[in-house]
Design an enzyme around this catalytic site. Structure first.
Site, short mmCIF file in Angstrom:
data_model
loop_
_atom_site.label_atom_id
_atom_site.label_comp_id
_atom_site.label_asym_id
_atom_site.label_seq_id
_atom_site.Cartn_x
_atom_site.Cartn_y
_atom_site.Cartn_z
N ASP A 93 0.90 -0.74 0.37
CA ASP A 93 -0.12 -0.03 0.54
C ASP A 93 1.02 1.16 0.04
O ASP A 93 0.73 2.57 -0.47
CB ASP A 93 -1.07 0.12 1.76
CG ASP A 93 0.26 0.45 2.49
OD1 ASP A 93 0.34 -0.36 2.80
OD2 ASP A 93 -0.15 1.08 3.57
N ASP A 96 5.57 0.74 2.86
CA ASP A 96 5.51 -0.99 4.26
C ASP A 96 5.41 -1.74 2.70
O ASP A 96 5.27 -2.38 2.19
CB ASP A 96 5.15 -0.36 5.32
CG ASP A 96 3.44 -0.82 4.93
OD1 ASP A 96 3.03 -1.51 4.08
OD2 ASP A 96 3.21 -0.21 5.48
N TYR A 245 -5.55 0.32 9.27
CA TYR A 245 -6.54 0.93 7.80
C TYR A 245 -8.32 0.61 9.35
O TYR A 245 -8.65 -0.23 8.34
CB TYR A 245 -6.63 0.31 7.03
CG TYR A 245 -5.64 1.24 6.84
CD1 TYR A 245 -5.51 2.33 5.50
CD2 TYR A 245 -3.67 0.38 5.86
CE1 TYR A 245 -4.81 2.65 5.19
CE2 TYR A 245 -3.07 0.46 4.98
CZ TYR A 245 -3.65 2.11 4.49
OH TYR A 245 -2.39 2.30 3.93
N GLU A 491 5.56 9.71 3.14
CA GLU A 491 4.86 9.11 2.32
C GLU A 491 3.90 8.77 1.37
O GLU A 491 3.33 9.77 1.72
CB GLU A 491 4.77 7.88 3.84
CG GLU A 491 4.23 6.12 4.19
CD GLU A 491 4.46 5.40 4.18
OE1 GLU A 491 4.74 4.50 4.62
OE2 GLU A 491 4.17 5.78 6.52
#
Length: 527
Positions: A93, A96, A245, A491
């Protein structure tokens, strides 16, 4: 002799005046150039945005992989379950090495919506096949993850151990445990979003690959039925996702979202009736939103419902569809600062600002909805009705363009937040694979703590450029710090970039054709 000196003085005086005039002229030119709108290469940005998804691939990479610093990874995903489950593939995603189902599915929905709306424009610049490949990499994985009509694998990997490691995905030593939703552990939000993604993708592949399109639609319908029959939040069943999430909005928005996409894919009235009959009790016409994201889908539902109203083919549902449109317009007017209150905040430089952590995700989704709605208004010769007055289609696309231009470099930092685009962009991205030497260049194993000790804290730029990644972006004062530890800003995520694909294709088309909307809703050529 005195006369000669006077002549020389006069000559010097004239030269001095000329120099002053040229100096003033140069300053004037610089001032004008600094205040005019910068021209951006939207085609180049589009190409780079699609390239980004190849950097995020998990699984066995194909022969035509263009991002050559990545290699195969996650080839045993699914084996830890102790049964024959193949969960190889899909996308990481962000920075990571975990595969989270909900944001991955939203990414594919938005990529598909981009192609549905702007496929011709994407094809015109030679990027159509790359767009389809980006979508199919996700939908191939969803087919694998949907192992039974009422079973969907929600996550592969462990966020806790993964975030304590700084490793290339090619070297992963962290747990690859997978988590699923089923009848006893429901997840209507995850099932609904994955159904929406597969339904939208089925529209994309309808002509080029009808068999695959039919397969996607079959899975989408099963997933919707599963999510509807066994209701519940997926983060109550798969609690490990709560730190990463969580489903804050619940599952009702995803069920509406799935139903409207299934209606678009099938034309079956049952799905439209679901959107109409559940409009009130599911919050579709009750929630006035100021964000659209991987978690909150209401604005997307409201926009699509508004299009149904504009098309004029559902007069029996006009009353409900008008309420959907009212909420859609509240969202759009909030972005344009046209509500009397409840407008979206902006930075001093003009960027929409929802919250500090990864704010660009909300900017990219808002920009996409503004762009598509401007087309809906133009095609139906209608206007946007805001509390502070009516708005033409042109104003929506102009504001969308301004947000995109901010992303690409027209901002107080003079920085492109789309990595790899322009001369100045973030180069210390919070991204494991990007920040460690490529596996292709150094196949030596890099351990969990070794990555932190030798690579994470380096002041040098990342050795691999994460081209096309849209980072979290600046803070509320337009300030941005380019270092890996600043994960709130540095990120990037797949769902940040996905909505940009359609917007960039649209803006490039308008720039190339020199076409703009006029006040009477006709397209005119610029002088």
């Amino acid at each position: 002799m005195e006369e000669k000196k006077q002549v020389q003085f006069k000559v010097l005086l004239r030269i001095s005046r000329c120099v002053q005039q040229w100096y003033l002229l140069i300053l004037l030119v610089l001032l004008i150039s600094s205040t005019t709108v910068r021209a951006f290469d939207y085609n180049d940005a589009l190409t780079k945005s699609l390239l980004y998804f190849e950097s995020q691939r998990s699984g066995r990479l194909p022969y035509n992989q263009r991002v050559t610093w990545r290699h195969h990874s996650g080839l045993t995903d699914g084996l830890e379950q102790g049964c024959q489950v193949d969960l190889v593939g899909g996308y990481y995603d962000a920075g990571d090495n975990v595969k989270f189902g909900l944001p991955m599915a939203f990414t594919i929905t938005m990529l598909s919506w981009s192609v549905i709306e702007y496929g011709e424009q994407i094809n015109a610049v030679g990027e159509y096949e790359h767009a389809l490949e980006a979508i199919k990499w996700g939908t191939d994985y969803f087919i694998k993850a949907h192992t039974h009509p009422n079973v969907l694998w929600a996550e592969v990997g462990d966020g806790g151990t993964d975030h304590y490691c700084w490793q290339r995905p090619e070297d992963m030593t962290t747990s690859r445990q997978a988590h699923k939703i089923d009848e006893k552990n429901p997840g209507s939000d995850l099932a609904g979003e994955t159904a929406a993604a597969m339904a939208a993708a089925s529209i994309v592949f309808r002509k080029s690959n009808p068999h695959y399109s039919h397969l996607l639609l079959h899975h989408a319908q099963q997933l919707f039925e599963f999510g509807e029959k066994y209701r519940g939040k997926y983060d109550s069943s798969v609690e490990v996702v709560k730190s990463y999430y969580p489903s804050v909005s619940g599952y009702k928005d995803e069920l509406l979202w799935a139903a409207v996409w299934l209606y678009k894919a099938t034309d079956k009235e049952d799905y439209l009736n679901y959107v109409i009959n559940n409009a009130h009790c599911f919050g579709g016409i009750g929630w006035a939103m100021t964000e659209f994201s991987w978690d909150v889908k209401y604005a997307g539902v409201q926009i699509l419902a508004s299009k149904l109203l504009m098309e004029g083919n559902h007069k029996e549902h006009t009353h409900i569809l008008e309420q959907y449109r009212s909420k859609a317009e509240h969202y759009l007017c909030g972005c344009l600062n046209k509500n009397k209150d409840d407008n979206v905040k902006r930075t001093p430089g003009g960027l929409l600002f929802i919250r500090p952590w990864n704010n660009m995700q909300y900017v990219s989704t808002a920009t996409f909805l503004l762009t598509v709605y401007s087309d809906y208004l133009h095609n139906s010769t209608q206007k946007l009705h805001c509390q502070r007055g009516e708005v033409e289609a042109q104003e929506l696309i102009n504001f969308a363009k301004a947000q995109m231009d901010y992303i690409l470099g027209s901002n107080p930092m003079g920085m492109s937040y789309l990595v790899g685009y322009g001369l100045k962009y973030p180069n210390r991205i919070h991204h494991r694979a990007s920040s460690i030497v490529s596996f292709k260049d150094n196949k030596g194993f890099i351990g969990c703590t070794q990555g932190y000790n030798n690579w994470y804290g380096r002041v040098e730029p990342n050795p691999n450029v994460l081209v096309g990644a849209l980072v979290g972006g600046p803070d509320s004062q337009d300030s941005f710090e380019d270092h890996r530890g600043n994960y709130m800003q540095s990120e990037a995520c797949t769902y940040n970039t996905a909505p940009l694909v359609g917007v960039l294709a649209k803006l490039h088309h308008l720039e190339r054709e020199k076409l703009f909307y006029s006040s009477n809703h006709s397209l005119i050529s610029s002088p």
